[in-house]
Enzyme design. Sequence first.
Site, PDB file in Angstrom:
ATOM      1  N   ASP A 187     -12.254  -9.060   4.345  1.00 24.59           N
ATOM      2  CA  ASP A 187     -13.556  -9.013   3.655  1.00 24.59           C
ATOM      3  C   ASP A 187     -14.170 -10.410   3.593  1.00 24.59           C
ATOM      4  OD1 ASP A 187     -13.379  -6.281   3.146  1.00 24.59           O
ATOM      5  OD2 ASP A 187     -14.040  -6.470   1.064  1.00 24.59           O
ATOM      6  N   ASP A 231      -3.042 -18.060  -0.105  1.00 17.16           N
ATOM      7  CA  ASP A 231      -4.072 -18.698  -0.934  1.00 17.16           C
ATOM      8  C   ASP A 231      -4.779 -19.798  -0.139  1.00 17.16           C
ATOM      9  OD1 ASP A 231      -1.643 -20.079  -0.964  1.00 17.16           O
ATOM     10  OD2 ASP A 231      -1.779 -20.684  -3.064  1.00 17.16           O
ATOM     11  N   TYR A 252       0.824  -1.218   0.000  1.00 20.63           N
ATOM     12  CA  TYR A 252       0.000   0.000   0.000  1.00 20.63           C
ATOM     13  C   TYR A 252       0.857   1.266   0.000  1.00 20.63           C
ATOM     14  CZ  TYR A 252      -4.756  -1.795   0.755  1.00 20.63           C
ATOM     15  OH  TYR A 252      -5.992  -2.374   0.613  1.00 20.63           O
ATOM     16  N   LYS A 303       3.207 -15.426   1.840  1.00 16.98           N
ATOM     17  CA  LYS A 303       3.356 -16.108   0.552  1.00 16.98           C
ATOM     18  C   LYS A 303       4.847 -16.400   0.409  1.00 16.98           C
ATOM     19  CE  LYS A 303       1.670 -17.648  -3.366  1.00 16.98           C
ATOM     20  NZ  LYS A 303       0.737 -18.782  -3.476  1.00 16.98           N
ATOM     21  N   ASP A 334      -6.335  -6.940   3.971  1.00 13.42           N
ATOM     22  CA  ASP A 334      -7.491  -6.272   3.359  1.00 13.42           C
ATOM     23  C   ASP A 334      -8.417  -7.314   2.739  1.00 13.42           C
ATOM     24  OD1 ASP A 334      -9.056  -4.122   2.266  1.00 13.42           O
ATOM     25  OD2 ASP A 334      -8.095  -4.497   0.331  1.00 13.42           O
TER      26      ASP A 334
HETATM   27  C1  IPM Z   1     -10.363  -1.215   4.146  1.00 14.37           C
HETATM   28  C2  IPM Z   1     -10.648  -0.538   2.836  1.00 14.37           C
HETATM   29  C3  IPM Z   1      -9.510   0.426   2.502  1.00 14.37           C
HETATM   30  C4  IPM Z   1      -8.241  -0.399   2.382  1.00 14.37           C
HETATM   31  C5  IPM Z   1      -9.732   1.303   1.262  1.00 14.37           C
HETATM   32  C6  IPM Z   1     -11.029   2.094   1.363  1.00 14.37           C
HETATM   33  C7  IPM Z   1      -8.578   2.207   0.996  1.00 14.37           C
HETATM   34  O1  IPM Z   1     -10.841  -1.489   1.852  1.00 14.37           O
HETATM   35  O2  IPM Z   1     -10.216  -0.499   5.158  1.00 14.37           O
HETATM   36  O3  IPM Z   1     -10.298  -2.441   4.174  1.00 14.37           O
HETATM   37  O4  IPM Z   1      -7.944  -0.928   1.305  1.00 14.37           O
HETATM   38  O5  IPM Z   1      -7.526  -0.502   3.371  1.00 14.37           O
HETATM   39 MG    MG Z   2     -10.927  -3.482   2.550  1.00 13.56          MG
END
Ligand code: IPM
Ligand code: MG
Length: 360
Positions: free
Chosen positions: A251, A223, A140, A191, A247
């Site tokens: 999710d 993975d 990032y 990884k 990240d």
């Molecule tokens: C998160 C979001 C952020 C990230 C974005 C909005 C920049 O997806 O906090 O997980 O990638 O960190």
């Molecule tokens: Mg995110």
Amino acid sequence: MTQKILILQGDGIGPEIVAEAVKVLHWLVGEGLDIEFDIGLIGGSAYDASGHPLPEETLQQARAADAVLLGAVGGPQYESLERSLRPEQGLLGLRSELKLFSNLRPAILYPQLAEASTLKPEVVAGLDIMIVRELTGGIYFGQPRGVRTLENGEKEGFNTLVYRESEIERIGRSAFEIARQRGKRLCSVDKANVLEVTELWRQVMTRLGAEYPDVELSHMYVDNAAMQLVREPKQFDVMVTGNMFGDILSDAAAMLTGSIGMLPSASLDANGKGMYEPIHGSAPDIAGQGIANPLATILSVAMMLRYSLCEAGCAGRVEAAVGKVLDRGLRTPDIATEGQATVNTADMGDAVVDALAEEN
Ligand code: IPM
Ligand code: MG
């Protein structure tokens, strides 16, 4: 001493969900919680007002605050802006400037929502995972980065995945400490079979492990970790990983809990100062309709109480109140199963406050 909370609503559903979380904080103030509020701008709304997604004033407010509560940033209207002016840069800038390297993302399944998950209830029942994501380094923020034009006229994009030993060590310590307070199992995700930087990650984690003999350390390729999260998520206690892997995996973990609208987060610096935000985005598709789920933001307030304001008791009450409204069958559309009646964002916030009030 009065502690100062900076409220950053952001974009999309940000203002709607933050309003409900602020209701909860206001109620706690009525009960004696000693905090005061400051309000600032971030993301697209900050860009609209001042031409920058992270105005200097916001940064100063954030530095002066004891904790920050943030909604979400981003929206399609900002996607054509130059990268440095996009809403996400406001959020990334704040994480980086405040050195919030340790991002805690707890994926907890409220038993009432077992049916709301797309996975079989028996796979997710009792789920309680903590993902510890490194937040201020890795790909990032790595340099060099950009898009360049090659001699043949073709464009080439590039980013750099880089971690120093000291960066790995500090996020590793955060994760080991957390594992120590929980189920004492830590899975480090990398990884290492392909990427040198994560081979170093694995070495540092292994070295640290010797200092935490009471914590059982394991390693997993990313993975496989993604697969295991949807195959048998309850095998995990604490997971620690780099910025981008975290990240993505968080999710996936969020959906195990029924909805991404349920997952809060804390981003902490070395002294425990923190920013608190739901892990979901600004959801422009449903913004302004009053149907967003405010629970991830309300649960982020609980994390704020616990980690920054040293109010573990209050935190537990907020979490219990969320459990109560779910018991009562209140559901925003994202966590409703077919045929179930739904409530709007404000009703959900009010219900949490009512549930809090009842406990007295
Ligand atoms: C998160 C979001 C952020 C990230 C974005 C909005 C920049 O997806 O906090 O997980 O990638 O960190
Ligand atoms: Mg995110």
